[in-house]
Design a protein around this motif. Structure first.
Motif, short mmCIF file in Angstrom:
data_model
loop_
_atom_site.label_atom_id
_atom_site.label_comp_id
_atom_site.label_asym_id
_atom_site.label_seq_id
_atom_site.Cartn_x
_atom_site.Cartn_y
_atom_site.Cartn_z
N LEU A 1 1.09 -1.37 0.24
CA LEU A 1 -0.11 0.46 0.26
C LEU A 1 0.54 0.75 0.30
N LYS A 2 1.79 1.26 0.95
CA LYS A 2 2.51 1.77 0.90
C LYS A 2 3.32 2.75 -1.16
N ARG B 1 0.99 3.92 -3.10
CA ARG B 1 0.70 5.73 -2.62
C ARG B 1 1.62 6.29 -2.87
N GLU B 2 3.02 5.51 -2.70
CA GLU B 2 4.41 6.17 -3.58
C GLU B 2 4.24 6.52 -5.08
N GLY C 1 0.77 7.67 -6.49
CA GLY C 1 -0.26 8.82 -5.75
C GLY C 1 -1.99 8.51 -5.58
N LEU C 2 -1.82 6.99 -5.06
CA LEU C 2 -2.83 6.84 -4.60
C LEU C 2 -3.61 7.93 -2.78
N LYS C 3 -4.75 8.13 -2.46
CA LYS C 3 -4.78 8.71 -1.41
C LYS C 3 -6.44 7.47 -1.37
N VAL C 4 -5.97 7.04 -0.31
CA VAL C 4 -6.81 5.56 -0.33
C VAL C 4 -7.84 6.45 1.20
N SER C 5 -9.14 6.83 1.29
CA SER C 5 -9.52 7.34 2.18
C SER C 5 -10.76 5.76 3.07
N LEU D 1 -10.23 1.28 -2.24
CA LEU D 1 -8.93 0.51 -2.44
C LEU D 1 -8.69 -0.41 -4.00
#
Ligand SMILES: Cc1cc2nc3c(=O)[nH]c(=O)nc-3n(C[C@H](O)[C@H](O)[C@H](O)COP(=O)(O)O)c2cc1C
Length: 213
Positions: free
Chosen positions: A52-53, A56-57, A60-64, A69
């Motif tokens: 997941l990290k 994101r890196e 550029g996923l922004k998971v709230s 996901l």
């Protein structure tokens, strides 16, 4: 009693593991292609914490919300993806009694490779992979790092000897990719062919494919 359907006549169930190695674009394309494939009925998606990290890196996923996901990873709505937590060791795919046709870990970290090669099944990805090996089911490990240490290479040998297909994230160039997208897609086509899901868009080397220059 109604006859049991032949195994080949039902839609395939595939496990997609995503771990913390570089190569998030490959995970995205693999999920998109499995989703688009009419022969696939269910995709069980499991992403490690480090996976997941890296998503994101690199994407550029922004998971709230966790539930978002799969759609965020696929960059489009998903219809047949079941998202499972890597800590959910009691999930269906942790048992050999649950029918799975194959599993691909893409990208596969060298850490995850080490666990699988040594029979350590402390996360759902590792356990599902362990189940594939013990049940003689297809397991494809798209390992990524550079350079590889002797430990990595020995773990690849161990995993391959136990039945895994070591499919390092090494793309091909003989199909003359014009974009990163071409490169990633052709790599995923080759992986899917190993799962028995040959893709129409897969480039096949042949007499007419080679250049006469
Ligand atoms: C941005 C980023 C890139 C990474 N790339 C790699 C890589 O290419 N290969 C690898 O084996 N580990 C890589 N790592 C380290 C793994 O994420 C780390 O070893 C992790 O513990 C693996 O855990 P997992 O197998 O549960 O996902 C990377 C970490 C980060 C943050």
């Amino acid at each position: 009693m109604p006859a049991m359907p032949l195994r080949s006549s039902r839609k395939k169930t595939v496990v997609l593991g995503v771990t913390g190695a570089s190569g998030a674009l490959f995970a995205r394309r693999m999920l998109q292609m499995l989703e688009a494939d009419a022969r696939v009925g269910t995709i069980h998606l499991v992403i490690s914490g480090s996976g997941l990290k890296v998503l994101r890196e690199e994407l550029g996923l922004k998971v709230s919300r966790r539930a978002d996901l799969p759609g965020l990873l696929a960059a489009r709505p998903v219809r047949k993806t079941v998202y499972l937590l890597d800590s959910d060791i009691g999930a269906s795919i942790a048992s050999g009694s649950y029918p799975v046709d194959g599993m691909v870990v893409i990208p596969c970290s060298t850490g995850c490779l080490a666990q699988i090669a040594n029979g350590i099944a402390s996360t759902l990805i590792e356990r599902a992979a362990d189940v594939c090996l013990k049940e003689s089911r297809k397991l494809i490990l798209a390992v990524r790092d550079a350079p590889f240490s002797r430990v990595h290479l020995e773990n690849m040998l161990r995993a391959q000897a136990a039945g895994a297909v070591i499919f390092p994230l090494i793309p091909s160039f003989y199909h003359r990719p014009q974009t990163i997208d071409d490169l990633v897609t052709q790599f995923c086509c080759r992986v899917l062919a190993h799962l028995g899901l040959e893709q129409k868009q897969q480039f096949r080397w042949g007499r007419s494919s080679g250049s006469s220059e």
